[in-house]
Scaffold this active site. Structure first.
Site, PDB file in Angstrom:
ATOM      1  N   SER A  59       9.292   7.907   1.439  1.00  0.00           N
ATOM      2  CA  SER A  59       9.524   6.501   1.084  1.00  0.00           C
ATOM      3  C   SER A  59      11.014   6.203   1.071  1.00  0.00           C
ATOM      4  O   SER A  59      11.809   7.028   0.636  1.00  0.00           O
ATOM      5  CB  SER A  59       8.967   6.207  -0.305  1.00  0.00           C
ATOM      6  OG  SER A  59       9.444   4.960  -0.767  1.00  0.00           O
ATOM      7  N   ARG A  61      11.974   2.292   0.749  1.00  0.00           N
ATOM      8  CA  ARG A  61      11.953   1.072  -0.054  1.00  0.00           C
ATOM      9  C   ARG A  61      11.344   1.267  -1.442  1.00  0.00           C
ATOM     10  O   ARG A  61      11.916   0.830  -2.448  1.00  0.00           O
ATOM     11  CB  ARG A  61      11.153  -0.039   0.656  1.00  0.00           C
ATOM     12  CG  ARG A  61      11.936  -0.780   1.693  1.00  0.00           C
ATOM     13  CD  ARG A  61      11.059  -1.083   2.884  1.00  0.00           C
ATOM     14  NE  ARG A  61      10.729   0.163   3.546  1.00  0.00           N
ATOM     15  CZ  ARG A  61      11.464   0.704   4.518  1.00  0.00           C
ATOM     16  NH1 ARG A  61      12.512   0.089   4.962  1.00  0.00           N
ATOM     17  NH2 ARG A  61      11.141   1.882   5.072  1.00  0.00           N
ATOM     18  N   ARG A 110       2.597   7.489  -5.276  1.00  0.00           N
ATOM     19  CA  ARG A 110       2.246   7.283  -3.861  1.00  0.00           C
ATOM     20  C   ARG A 110       1.435   8.494  -3.424  1.00  0.00           C
ATOM     21  O   ARG A 110       1.943   9.619  -3.437  1.00  0.00           O
ATOM     22  CB  ARG A 110       3.513   7.137  -3.017  1.00  0.00           C
ATOM     23  CG  ARG A 110       3.228   7.167  -1.527  1.00  0.00           C
ATOM     24  CD  ARG A 110       4.398   6.728  -0.690  1.00  0.00           C
ATOM     25  NE  ARG A 110       4.594   5.290  -0.771  1.00  0.00           N
ATOM     26  CZ  ARG A 110       5.358   4.601   0.064  1.00  0.00           C
ATOM     27  NH1 ARG A 110       6.004   5.208   1.031  1.00  0.00           N
ATOM     28  NH2 ARG A 110       5.481   3.298  -0.069  1.00  0.00           N
ATOM     29  N   HIS A 137      -1.693  -1.245  -0.945  1.00  0.00           N
ATOM     30  CA  HIS A 137      -0.239  -1.240  -1.172  1.00  0.00           C
ATOM     31  C   HIS A 137       0.120  -2.531  -1.918  1.00  0.00           C
ATOM     32  O   HIS A 137       0.747  -3.434  -1.366  1.00  0.00           O
ATOM     33  CB  HIS A 137       0.507  -1.127   0.158  1.00  0.00           C
ATOM     34  CG  HIS A 137       1.931  -0.689   0.022  1.00  0.00           C
ATOM     35  ND1 HIS A 137       2.516  -0.379  -1.193  1.00  0.00           N
ATOM     36  CD2 HIS A 137       2.902  -0.508   0.965  1.00  0.00           C
ATOM     37  CE1 HIS A 137       3.777  -0.027  -0.989  1.00  0.00           C
ATOM     38  NE2 HIS A 137       4.039  -0.096   0.306  1.00  0.00           N
ATOM     39  N   GLN A 140       3.730  -4.000  -2.062  1.00  0.00           N
ATOM     40  CA  GLN A 140       4.157  -4.636  -0.815  1.00  0.00           C
ATOM     41  C   GLN A 140       3.597  -6.059  -0.723  1.00  0.00           C
ATOM     42  O   GLN A 140       4.298  -6.990  -0.326  1.00  0.00           O
ATOM     43  CB  GLN A 140       3.671  -3.798   0.370  1.00  0.00           C
ATOM     44  CG  GLN A 140       4.188  -4.304   1.696  1.00  0.00           C
ATOM     45  CD  GLN A 140       5.706  -4.180   1.807  1.00  0.00           C
ATOM     46  OE1 GLN A 140       6.257  -3.124   1.557  1.00  0.00           O
ATOM     47  NE2 GLN A 140       6.381  -5.263   2.174  1.00  0.00           N
ATOM     48  N   ASP A 234       2.151  -4.009  11.078  1.00  0.00           N
ATOM     49  CA  ASP A 234       2.631  -2.778  10.434  1.00  0.00           C
ATOM     50  C   ASP A 234       2.556  -1.696  11.504  1.00  0.00           C
ATOM     51  O   ASP A 234       2.027  -1.925  12.599  1.00  0.00           O
ATOM     52  CB  ASP A 234       1.720  -2.470   9.220  1.00  0.00           C
ATOM     53  CG  ASP A 234       2.167  -1.242   8.419  1.00  0.00           C
ATOM     54  OD1 ASP A 234       3.322  -0.804   8.582  1.00  0.00           O
ATOM     55  OD2 ASP A 234       1.349  -0.715   7.634  1.00  0.00           O
ATOM     56  N   SER A 238      -0.026   5.222  10.525  1.00  0.00           N
ATOM     57  CA  SER A 238       0.367   5.366   9.123  1.00  0.00           C
ATOM     58  C   SER A 238       0.631   6.830   8.794  1.00  0.00           C
ATOM     59  O   SER A 238       0.198   7.733   9.519  1.00  0.00           O
ATOM     60  CB  SER A 238      -0.747   4.824   8.223  1.00  0.00           C
ATOM     61  OG  SER A 238      -0.696   3.413   8.185  1.00  0.00           O
ATOM     62  N   HIS A 280       6.959  -7.791   8.327  1.00  0.00           N
ATOM     63  CA  HIS A 280       6.633  -6.373   8.582  1.00  0.00           C
ATOM     64  C   HIS A 280       7.129  -5.610   7.359  1.00  0.00           C
ATOM     65  O   HIS A 280       8.275  -5.786   6.943  1.00  0.00           O
ATOM     66  CB  HIS A 280       7.358  -5.904   9.847  1.00  0.00           C
ATOM     67  CG  HIS A 280       6.953  -4.545  10.334  1.00  0.00           C
ATOM     68  ND1 HIS A 280       6.909  -3.420   9.525  1.00  0.00           N
ATOM     69  CD2 HIS A 280       6.568  -4.121  11.575  1.00  0.00           C
ATOM     70  CE1 HIS A 280       6.513  -2.378  10.249  1.00  0.00           C
ATOM     71  NE2 HIS A 280       6.299  -2.782  11.495  1.00  0.00           N
ATOM     72  N   CYS A 281       6.283  -4.754   6.791  1.00  0.00           N
ATOM     73  CA  CYS A 281       6.662  -4.073   5.548  1.00  0.00           C
ATOM     74  C   CYS A 281       7.728  -3.008   5.749  1.00  0.00           C
ATOM     75  O   CYS A 281       8.372  -2.600   4.777  1.00  0.00           O
ATOM     76  CB  CYS A 281       5.425  -3.465   4.889  1.00  0.00           C
ATOM     77  SG  CYS A 281       4.702  -2.110   5.843  1.00  0.00           S
ATOM     78  N   ARG A 309      11.044  -6.258  -2.465  1.00  0.00           N
ATOM     79  CA  ARG A 309      10.345  -5.128  -3.071  1.00  0.00           C
ATOM     80  C   ARG A 309      10.948  -4.797  -4.442  1.00  0.00           C
ATOM     81  O   ARG A 309      10.263  -4.350  -5.346  1.00  0.00           O
ATOM     82  CB  ARG A 309      10.419  -3.898  -2.147  1.00  0.00           C
ATOM     83  CG  ARG A 309       9.579  -4.005  -0.878  1.00  0.00           C
ATOM     84  CD  ARG A 309       8.094  -4.071  -1.198  1.00  0.00           C
ATOM     85  NE  ARG A 309       7.734  -3.007  -2.109  1.00  0.00           N
ATOM     86  CZ  ARG A 309       7.418  -1.756  -1.747  1.00  0.00           C
ATOM     87  NH1 ARG A 309       7.355  -1.454  -0.476  1.00  0.00           N
ATOM     88  NH2 ARG A 309       7.119  -0.840  -2.659  1.00  0.00           N
TER      89      ARG A 309
HETATM   90  N1   CP Z   1       7.283  -0.653   2.843  1.00  0.00           N
HETATM   91  C1   CP Z   1       7.338   0.519   2.180  1.00  0.00           C
HETATM   92  O1   CP Z   1       6.532   0.825   1.296  1.00  0.00           O
HETATM   93  O2   CP Z   1       8.364   1.319   2.572  1.00  0.00           O
HETATM   94  P1   CP Z   1       8.635   2.822   2.121  1.00  0.00           P
HETATM   95  O3   CP Z   1       7.569   3.667   2.754  1.00  0.00           O
HETATM   96  O4   CP Z   1      10.001   3.137   2.661  1.00  0.00           O
HETATM   97  O5   CP Z   1       8.570   2.905   0.632  1.00  0.00           O
HETATM   98  N1  NVA Z   2       0.645   1.697   6.547  1.00  0.00           N
HETATM   99  C1  NVA Z   2       1.832   2.459   6.278  1.00  0.00           C
HETATM  100  C2  NVA Z   2       2.686   1.748   5.299  1.00  0.00           C
HETATM  101  C3  NVA Z   2       3.967   2.422   4.951  1.00  0.00           C
HETATM  102  C4  NVA Z   2       4.773   1.664   3.937  1.00  0.00           C
HETATM  103  C5  NVA Z   2       1.450   3.851   5.790  1.00  0.00           C
HETATM  104  O1  NVA Z   2       0.480   3.958   5.027  1.00  0.00           O
HETATM  105  O2  NVA Z   2       2.109   4.801   6.169  1.00  0.00           O
END
Ligand code: CP
Ligand code: NVA
Length: 333
Positions: A59, A61, A110, A137, A140, A234, A238, A280-281, A309
């Site tokens: 991560s 953000r 997470r 999420h 987000q 996105d 993932s 876009h996240c 965020r």
């Molecule tokens: N958007 C988001 O959750 O980013 P990170 O994976 O960097 O926390």
């Molecule tokens: N859909 C992505 C989001 C990351 C912030 C994932 O789960 O990896």
């Protein structure tokens, strides 16, 4: 302002309408108070509070916004990466939750399986924040809704069209839930086999019916974006799906968000602001959106969205520890 004291923050569905709106208002209030150019002495409503942040995945953000946000609120955040704690290797969710509850005011996690964050919540005596699971999420989604309210005006999302193009994933689930609850028309275009979770989307439909919004599934991205006010995507891959990379690149052909797609959205502008914007996240990869759209200075809201965020996670933490309503007012109420 509704306090979330004693609750968990697991997904947008579990909030009441009032809680959702209050979290957005508190986020805006915190943003105003803490980003003032000449701040007075900033309140430290979380002085003496702490949050343990469990990260089973990478991560940028979520980690930085939570850590920085908690520091601004006067509290302390601890980063617990996969290599740093016994969890998952040598200790169960149950025992970890029990122990951290005795040190910390909040636990943020997470995880891969949503059932893991549910287990933490079940055995924790302090509130648990879902910082992304395979299903949801919610942090987000709050940031995205705040960004849209900033662009279109507070309370003006009712009746606007939000189109998701791409993978029917965790980020979509909570964003669709929040957007539908605020009266938006949610459209989803994804390739066959990459549909969002059916049960979750039934909840989205239920919220949409109550709020005057709607939910539809389309196959053709161009049809789905016609007249849309918000186009959002996105990553197609993932975290945890890396071995599916080649197959996904083939299956998502035609789903890249392009300028042509954006031009198919709502036309013109309102008060000098484009009628159709892009979200876009992040993290972002070039395959799901072109540079031209992603870095479009007028239509792309991706960096304000990332900044938000922090203001939104601050609102969540403050509400969960009993602030934002009782004795912890920040700025004007
Ligand atoms: N958007 C988001 O959750 O980013 P990170 O994976 O960097 O926390
Ligand atoms: N859909 C992505 C989001 C990351 C912030 C994932 O789960 O990896």
């Amino acid at each position: 302002v509704a306090s979330l004291q004693g609750k968990n923050f697991m997904n947008i569905d579990e909030l009441t309408d009032v809680e959702l709106r209050d979290l957005l208002s508190l986020s805006a209030q915190l943003k105003k108070a803490y980003s003032s150019p000449s701040p007075p002495v900033l309140p430290r409503p979380c002085e003496g509070k702490s949050v343990s942040m469990i990260f089973q995945k990478r991560s940028t953000r979520t980690r930085v916004s939570t850590e920085t946000g908690m520091a601004l609120l006067g509290g302390h955040a601890l980063f617990l990466g996969p290599q740093d704690v016994q969890l998952g290797v040598n200790e169960s969710m149950r025992d970890t939750a029990n122990v951290l509850s005795r040190f910390n005011s909040l636990i943020l996690a997470r995880v891969f399986a949503h059932t893991d964050v549910q287990l933490l919540a079940k055995h924790s005596s302090v509130p648990v924040i879902n910082a992304l699971s395979d299903l949801y999420h919610p942090l987000q989604a709050l940031a995205d809704l705040l960004t849209l309210e900033e662009h279109f005006g507070k309370g003006s999302l009712q009746g606007k069209v939000l189109t998701w193009v791409g993978d029917g994933n965790n980020v979509l689930h909570d964003l669709a839930m929040g957007a539908a609850r605020l009266g938006m028309h949610v459209r989803v275009a994804c390739p066959v086999g990459y549909e969002p979770n059916g049960e979750i989307m039934h909840r989205v439909e239920w919220h949409a019916q109550r709020s005057g919004g709607s939910y539809v599934m389309e196959r053709d991205p161009m049809t789905a974006v016609a007249g849309a006010h918000v186009i959002v995507t996105d990553t197609w891959v993932s975290m945890g799906q890396e071995e599916e990379y080649e197959r996904r690149m083939r299956d998502f052909e035609g789903f890249q968000v392009t300028r042509r797609m954006m031009e198919h959205g709502a036309k013109g502008s309102n008060a000098g602001r484009p009628a159709c914007v892009f979200l876009h996240c992040l993290p972002r990869h070039p395959e799901e959106v072109t540079d031209e759209v992603f870095y479009d200075p007028a239509r792309s809201l991706v960096f304000p969205e990332a900044e938000n965020r922090m203001w939104t996670v601050m609102a969540v933490m403050l509400s969960l520890v009993g602030g934002g309503g009782r004795g912890c007012e920040v700025g004007e109420s």
